[in-house]
Design a protein around this motif. Sequence first.
Motif, short mmCIF file in Angstrom:
data_model
loop_
_atom_site.label_atom_id
_atom_site.label_comp_id
_atom_site.label_asym_id
_atom_site.label_seq_id
_atom_site.Cartn_x
_atom_site.Cartn_y
_atom_site.Cartn_z
N GLU A 120 0.83 -1.21 0.00
CA GLU A 120 0.00 0.00 0.00
C GLU A 120 0.86 1.25 0.00
OE1 GLU A 120 -3.60 2.02 2.64
OE2 GLU A 120 -2.81 0.05 3.15
N SER A 121 1.97 1.20 0.73
CA SER A 121 2.83 2.39 0.83
C SER A 121 3.51 2.71 -0.50
CB SER A 121 3.89 2.18 1.91
OG SER A 121 4.83 1.21 1.52
N ARG A 122 3.75 1.68 -1.33
CA ARG A 122 4.40 1.95 -2.61
C ARG A 122 3.41 2.01 -3.77
NH1 ARG A 122 6.38 -3.62 -1.77
NH2 ARG A 122 5.38 -5.01 -3.27
N ALA A 123 2.13 1.87 -3.44
CA ALA A 123 1.12 1.83 -4.50
C ALA A 123 0.70 3.22 -4.97
CB ALA A 123 -0.10 1.06 -4.04
N ASP A 124 1.25 4.27 -4.32
CA ASP A 124 0.86 5.62 -4.70
C ASP A 124 1.34 5.97 -6.10
OD1 ASP A 124 -0.48 6.05 -2.38
OD2 ASP A 124 1.10 7.21 -1.41
N ILE A 125 2.47 5.38 -6.52
CA ILE A 125 3.01 5.65 -7.85
C ILE A 125 3.15 4.32 -8.58
CG2 ILE A 125 4.94 6.57 -9.17
CD1 ILE A 125 5.55 8.43 -6.88
N ALA A 126 2.56 4.23 -9.76
CA ALA A 126 2.64 3.01 -10.56
C ALA A 126 3.00 3.37 -11.98
CB ALA A 126 1.32 2.25 -10.52
N ALA A 127 3.90 2.58 -12.57
CA ALA A 127 4.32 2.80 -13.96
C ALA A 127 3.81 1.66 -14.83
CB ALA A 127 5.84 2.89 -14.04
N TYR A 128 3.23 2.03 -15.96
CA TYR A 128 2.75 1.06 -16.95
C TYR A 128 3.38 1.43 -18.29
CZ TYR A 128 -0.65 0.67 -13.20
OH TYR A 128 -1.25 0.55 -11.96
N GLY A 129 4.55 0.86 -18.54
CA GLY A 129 5.31 1.31 -19.71
C GLY A 129 5.75 2.75 -19.48
N ASP A 130 5.45 3.63 -20.42
CA ASP A 130 5.84 5.03 -20.25
C ASP A 130 4.74 5.87 -19.60
OD1 ASP A 130 4.03 5.20 -22.32
OD2 ASP A 130 5.37 6.22 -23.72
N LEU A 131 3.66 5.20 -19.17
CA LEU A 131 2.59 5.90 -18.46
C LEU A 131 2.82 5.75 -16.96
CD1 LEU A 131 -0.26 7.34 -18.81
CD2 LEU A 131 -1.22 5.08 -18.29
N VAL A 132 2.87 6.88 -16.26
CA VAL A 132 3.08 6.88 -14.80
C VAL A 132 1.88 7.55 -14.13
CG1 VAL A 132 4.55 7.66 -12.91
CG2 VAL A 132 5.58 6.94 -15.07
N ILE A 133 1.30 6.83 -13.17
CA ILE A 133 0.14 7.35 -12.42
C ILE A 133 0.57 7.56 -10.98
CG2 ILE A 133 -2.22 6.91 -11.69
CD1 ILE A 133 -2.53 5.08 -14.12
N ASP A 134 0.53 8.80 -10.54
CA ASP A 134 0.88 9.16 -9.15
C ASP A 134 -0.43 9.45 -8.42
OD1 ASP A 134 1.63 10.35 -6.77
OD2 ASP A 134 3.36 11.35 -7.65
N ARG A 135 -0.86 8.48 -7.61
CA ARG A 135 -2.14 8.64 -6.91
C ARG A 135 -2.06 9.66 -5.79
NH1 ARG A 135 -5.59 4.68 -8.39
NH2 ARG A 135 -4.67 2.98 -9.61
N GLY A 136 -0.87 9.81 -5.23
CA GLY A 136 -0.72 10.77 -4.14
C GLY A 136 -0.92 12.20 -4.60
N SER A 137 -0.30 12.56 -5.74
CA SER A 137 -0.39 13.92 -6.24
C SER A 137 -1.46 14.08 -7.32
CB SER A 137 0.96 14.36 -6.81
OG SER A 137 1.29 13.60 -7.95
N LEU A 138 -2.16 12.94 -7.64
CA LEU A 138 -3.19 12.96 -8.68
C LEU A 138 -2.62 13.51 -9.99
CD1 LEU A 138 -6.30 14.15 -6.63
CD2 LEU A 138 -5.57 11.82 -7.17
N LYS A 139 -1.47 12.94 -10.36
CA LYS A 139 -0.78 13.41 -11.56
C LYS A 139 -0.49 12.22 -12.47
CE LYS A 139 3.40 15.95 -12.91
NZ LYS A 139 4.62 16.64 -12.41
N VAL A 140 -0.68 12.43 -13.77
CA VAL A 140 -0.42 11.39 -14.76
C VAL A 140 0.55 11.94 -15.80
CG1 VAL A 140 -1.43 9.86 -16.51
CG2 VAL A 140 -2.71 10.38 -14.43
N THR A 141 1.58 11.14 -16.11
CA THR A 141 2.52 11.55 -17.15
C THR A 141 2.69 10.42 -18.16
OG1 THR A 141 4.46 10.76 -15.92
CG2 THR A 141 3.79 13.06 -15.57
N LYS A 142 3.02 10.80 -19.38
CA LYS A 142 3.31 9.82 -20.43
C LYS A 142 4.60 10.25 -21.11
CE LYS A 142 1.43 7.58 -24.56
NZ LYS A 142 1.76 6.22 -24.08
N ALA A 143 5.58 9.36 -21.07
CA ALA A 143 6.91 9.66 -21.63
C ALA A 143 7.46 10.95 -21.03
CB ALA A 143 6.85 9.74 -23.15
N GLY A 144 7.18 11.17 -19.74
CA GLY A 144 7.70 12.33 -19.03
C GLY A 144 6.91 13.61 -19.21
N THR A 145 5.84 13.56 -20.00
CA THR A 145 5.03 14.75 -20.26
C THR A 145 3.69 14.64 -19.52
OG1 THR A 145 6.01 15.00 -22.46
CG2 THR A 145 3.92 16.15 -22.04
#
Length: 223
Positions: A120-145
């Motif tokens: 649970e403590s590491r589930a705040d940020i998950a990467a799926y290929g170049d898609l990164v979902i940060d649940r803590g900050s409610l931020k989504v990036t793709k290829a760094g954008t």
Amino acid sequence: MASILFVEDDPSARTALEMALTRQGHSVTSRATGEDGLEALRARRPEIAILDVMLPGIDGIEVCRRIRRGDPLPVILLTARGDDLDVVLGLEAGADDYVVKPVEPRVLDARIRAVLRRAESRADIAAYGDLVIDRGSLKVTKAGTDVRLTPTELRLLLELSRRPGQALTRQHLLAEVWEHTYPGDSRLVDACVQRVRAKIEDEPAEPRLIETVRGFGYRFVAP
């Protein structure tokens, strides 16, 4: 309470541990072989898997290895006393922890809770290929954008990605994301999925992350 997939070929050990874990408040699905365990996992993803190493056919280490190819599901291995090679191979295959047999149910329960807390403590940020979902900050990036999602689009993506590999009905998504219950509103889900695909998929017309489950709903697939 945790939903557990428990794979153990010894009938007496399987029954005893299943009963003990159920008394601890967990929901347990038990299987006798690695093949049956993987099939159960595909049908319904648990919160954690407990695998005996010495299984007939596909052993517990190989089951763990196959899980790890596309799923961060927490895994605990049950190993024979003093078999350090099993421990090393299991941890290299991606197991989160191990318990030496014979298993004391209270010890196993404590390990389950500890592994789930770490997950649970590491589930705040998950990467799926170049898609990164940060649940803590409610931020989504793709290829760094940064991916610019509306609040509803973000809630939909968070709900789908919270259960990778699990098919979710349109009604479930309506209730969780829109807090609607009227079946006719399912068009909201379809339209929102199309918008999210357009923003996160490499080829929105051939989606790889958000799959359509015909006649049912949608499934988020971890690459």
